[in-house]
Structures are given as C-alpha cells and as structure tokens.
Design a protein around this motif. Sequence first.
Motif, short mmCIF file in Angstrom:
data_model
loop_
_atom_site.label_atom_id
_atom_site.label_comp_id
_atom_site.label_asym_id
_atom_site.label_seq_id
_atom_site.Cartn_x
_atom_site.Cartn_y
_atom_site.Cartn_z
N MET A 166 41.05 57.55 63.67
CA MET A 166 41.71 57.64 65.03
C MET A 166 42.97 56.64 65.05
SD MET A 166 40.31 60.00 66.60
CE MET A 166 40.72 59.84 68.42
N LEU A 167 43.16 55.52 64.21
CA LEU A 167 44.08 54.53 64.17
C LEU A 167 45.64 55.27 64.28
CD1 LEU A 167 42.70 51.49 62.02
CD2 LEU A 167 42.57 51.82 64.51
N SER A 168 46.42 54.83 64.88
CA SER A 168 47.69 55.18 64.84
C SER A 168 48.36 54.83 63.49
CB SER A 168 48.51 54.59 65.77
OG SER A 168 48.60 53.33 66.08
N ALA B 58 37.44 52.55 66.59
CA ALA B 58 38.87 53.06 66.40
C ALA B 58 39.32 53.96 67.59
CB ALA B 58 39.20 53.22 65.05
N ALA B 59 38.38 54.87 67.97
CA ALA B 59 38.92 55.82 68.78
C ALA B 59 39.42 55.28 70.10
CB ALA B 59 37.60 56.89 69.19
N THR C 49 34.33 56.89 58.53
CA THR C 49 35.16 58.13 58.95
C THR C 49 34.45 59.54 58.99
OG1 THR C 49 37.39 59.16 59.19
CG2 THR C 49 36.56 58.16 57.04
N ASN D 94 42.60 51.92 69.00
CA ASN D 94 43.71 52.56 68.00
C ASN D 94 44.98 52.08 68.00
OD1 ASN D 94 44.51 53.76 70.29
ND2 ASN D 94 44.19 55.94 69.48
#
Length: 589
Positions: A130-132, A95-96, A156, A99
């Motif tokens: 890290m997802l928006s 996800a980094a 996470t 994202n």
Amino acid sequence: MAYQALYRVWRPQRFDDMIGQEVITRTLKNAITTHQISHAYLFAGPRGTGKTSAAKILAKAINCHHQQDGEPCNECDTCKAITAGTLNDVIEIDAASNNGVEEIRDIRDKVKYAPTVADYKVYIIDEVHMLSTGAFNALLKTLEEPPANVIFILATTEPHKIPATIISRVQRFDFKRIAASDSYDRMTYILDQKKVTYDDQAVKVIAKAAEGGMRDALSILDQALSFGDNEITLDNALLVTGSVTHDLLAAYVQQVLGGDTKKALATLQSVLEAGKDAERFTEDLVGYARDLLLYQQAPQLVEEAEMGSVGEDFQQLSKQTPATTMYAMINELNTIQQQMRFTTHPDVYLEILTIKLAEIGRTQGAAPAQPAATAPATPADAAAPTTAVAADTITALQHQVDQLKVAVQQLEQPAVAKPAARPVKPRVSATKAPEVNLAKINPVLGSATREKLTQLQEVWPDLLNSLTVTQRAVMKVSQPVAAADSGVIVAFDYSFLYQQATSDQELTDALENGLDRMVGTALPIVFVPKDQWPVIRKNYLTAHKDELTHRGTPDTQQGESDPPQSAANPVVTKAEELFGKDVVDVKTD
C-alpha cells in the motif's frame, strides 16, 4: 477481562505452533541458531496464513537471550513485552494508513538510533504494497544498507505490487494456503482444550469454507460457537457459512446432469428458502463439479481435500459423467458467477442457471442415475455408450471419405462434362473460408510502413496484458502484421478465433482504447485469418502494380552493374516498405 476472539487468543507464539508453513519456520529457526539473520525479510501470501505472527515470533527469537533451537522462551521480559506490544524497539506499522513519504522518512531518521532495551530494533511493516511510489523510494536506501542492529520485516498479500528494487533487497518467503485438513486439526485441538462439544462434519465444513486461511477458520468457528451456545453442530455450521449440505448438493447435481429440470428447480427452491447465500451456492457447485472431474483422474487428491468423506454416490456419479459435460457446466457456472456480482436478484440467475445446466445434461450425454430395481451394470453395458459414440464417429468419417472420393472423380472428368449431382456442396459450405473485409484492409496497406508496424509490435504484449482474461485468451494467438496511421491489421492463427474476435465489438473497443493510451492514437483495428493473409497481401501488390511503379525510386544508389531486385521491381520495394526486408523473400520466375 473482556472476551477476545479465538484467533487472538490462539495466535501462535512459537514457530512450532504455526500451521502449514513448515518450510518457512524451519528456515527461520536455522537462520537464528546459525546467526545468519538477514537485514530484511518479505513475507508474502494469502490472508490469515501466519505472516504477521511469524514476524512477531522472529522478532522475539532474535531478541530472546534464552532461545533454544531458534524458538523464543516466551518467559523473559523481552518476549512478554513483544507479545503484549509494549516494547519500543519492535515497531509494527500499518502501511495502509501510513503510506506517505513523511512516515517513511520518519522511519529513516529514527532507524539511526540504537535500540533501548532489545538487541535488535525490528520494523514490521504490514500490507507494505500500500506504500506510495515516493514512500518506496524513500525506503529503498535504508532497506539496502540499514544499521547493523536494525531488521525490516515486510508483510503483504499482493507481492506483485511491490517494486522489483525492493524485492531484490530482501529475503522473500511465500506463505501458502493452509490445507483444510491442517485447519481441521488445529480447530479440533482448540475445541478440545476449551472442552466444547462439536460435530466432526461441522468442523470440516468450517475448514473448507475458510479457503486456506487459519484466521478465517477461527473467526467462523467463533461465530458458530456464539450461534450454537458453545456447541458446534452441522446445522449451525451450514447456517453460519452459508453452505449447502452435501446430500442436497449431490441431489441437485444429479438432477441437472439427468436433465430433470423440474426436480432441480424444486431443489433450488429448497436451498433459497433455507436462506443460503446464492454466491456461496454457486461456489459449492463449482467445487463439486471440480471434484467430480478431478476424481476421474486423481481420486486421492479429492479424498485428501474431502478428508476421507467421499461417498459411493459421488464415486458412481463421477464415473457416469463425461468430462466434456463437466467442462460445459464449469464454464456456465463461471459465467453466472460473474453476472451475479452486479445484480440484486440472484435467485433469478440461479433459476436460469438450473435450466441451462439441465439442458447441458440432456444434450451432452450425462448418464442418469441407475434405478435400484435394475440389475447391476456389467462392464460391457458400461462401455456401450462409448462404443455407440465411436461407431457414430466412424460412420461420419466414412461418409466424409466417400464425399471426397466423389469430388476427386468429378475433378478428373473432362471440363465439358457437368456433374449430375453435387453431393459435396454442403461440405464445401460448411468449410467455407471466413470472409474478410478488404474495404478496410486495402487503405491500411496503401499507407503501411515498417516503422509503424515495429512500434505496434513493441507495445503489443503490454496491450494484451491490459485486456480481461477472456479477451486475452482470444488474442493470445494473434499478432499485428501491418500498421499505418490509418489503422492496424491483426492476423489470427485460427479462423474460429478470428470469427469470434470479429463479432466481439467490446474486444475491438478495448484494443483501440489500449492503443490510444500506449501510442497516443486510437487506430482502427482490422482482423484477418493468418492463412489468408499472404494471399491478401499478394493480391494487393499485384492489383496496385502500376501505382507502385510510379512511386518507385529506380535511381537509388545501389550500384549500377548489379542493382538489387527490390530497386528494379517497385512491387518488391513497396512490399519491403510494408513488411520489412527480413520478411519479404523474392523469387525469380
């Protein structure tokens, strides 16, 4: 085949191979054997504690047709494909770097299709925090009601950054830090399997340097193996980790506690010349001071953390050192650690630290090490410093009682008789109430309203959360008591915290900037002691009684036969306007 790092070669392939997470592995195995598998999981915890490994093992176990007691067989084609990362039905996403909303929408579209080979399609989303915000919203509906053959596993290191709407739709498992003893056992097992010569003390140093992360421990071990040509020695482990030998650390602490600045600086110079990391040295000092303090109350905890390597010198030093001295040392170490983050000359800070710690050792009564030629101390000798301190305290208290008696006698004498001497004057000046800046308080009181105060009280908790830890500790026992468009009055429960806040311009700026962000106005903030606030408020209302009388509204429709006291008395009306009717208590003379 190219060389692979130890943490990759020895990655757990079964739940039983995982270290230090017995509760989580047992729960997952029982869920698999009883067919009570959830549609979504959240694995949270520090780095290197087995979150991603557990996710892959879970993906293998639920898709393995030969699993026993919740464990995958690791022999069938499905298990081997998942281990190698070649099975299309197990998708691992970072996800980094993925994202955005589009990546999550792509998952949402593909999740509708059935798995091609395995029984379940498993999505492992690493570093999901890290997802928006848009990506979380896109994932929300799919996460709540996925197809029957799809499982989401989110991993996470910062679960507090994940929205509550996501957390409420998953089963959460919190991975804990791995104990140093467990890391030690795992590393010795690996070294035995590799038939590598190693020193037990060296492996213990690496286990403690890993700080609860198994992957970090294996990475340091790998580095030590390369440095020592497939041999683990204590010197190599200390060089790789940047740690200081236990004997050198103990000598340094004994010297500063004894107030011997010259020898402590010489020891520090030896540490720096050996190329030790300055930040690592301060961390070792904090850990050593913490162990000294903890050993006084719970020796078994220190013995477990040190894996049974607690020496007699350490035990003696712990008994001789007062707890207050250790508190002061840890506070000083914490301050230096924060300052060293922004400097290119850490050795200067370490020298200053040494001088300060030695001063603490001299002034706060740290007991020096007993010379070898002297006779062993008796229990009475050990209790002598405590007895002397108690005697001094009793003498000081008796002196204060005598002063109070003299003050009472002077008050009982006739007013015309002037006292010949004033022995209580120093005591009065020592306990003098802190001065309050009325020039800043009165303008706020003149225009304060209950509505403004209510608005400030609502945002006050959020304002405190925006401060640093130190600033929040000072402001924790404060609350706004009056507010206007011209400023805010904040009362402190304790006078010494009021004085500290008044002299801290950085704290005042942080509060005013925070108010500017939250209410749209940078209101000036004035501090007052809570015990003086009722007097200040009363004096203001009394001094401005005439002005308040002209502002009064006696024609309010409250009933002609029995008007309330607030309508009849403009001072009460203004007080209720300032502080609210629930606070004002009207008493007739």
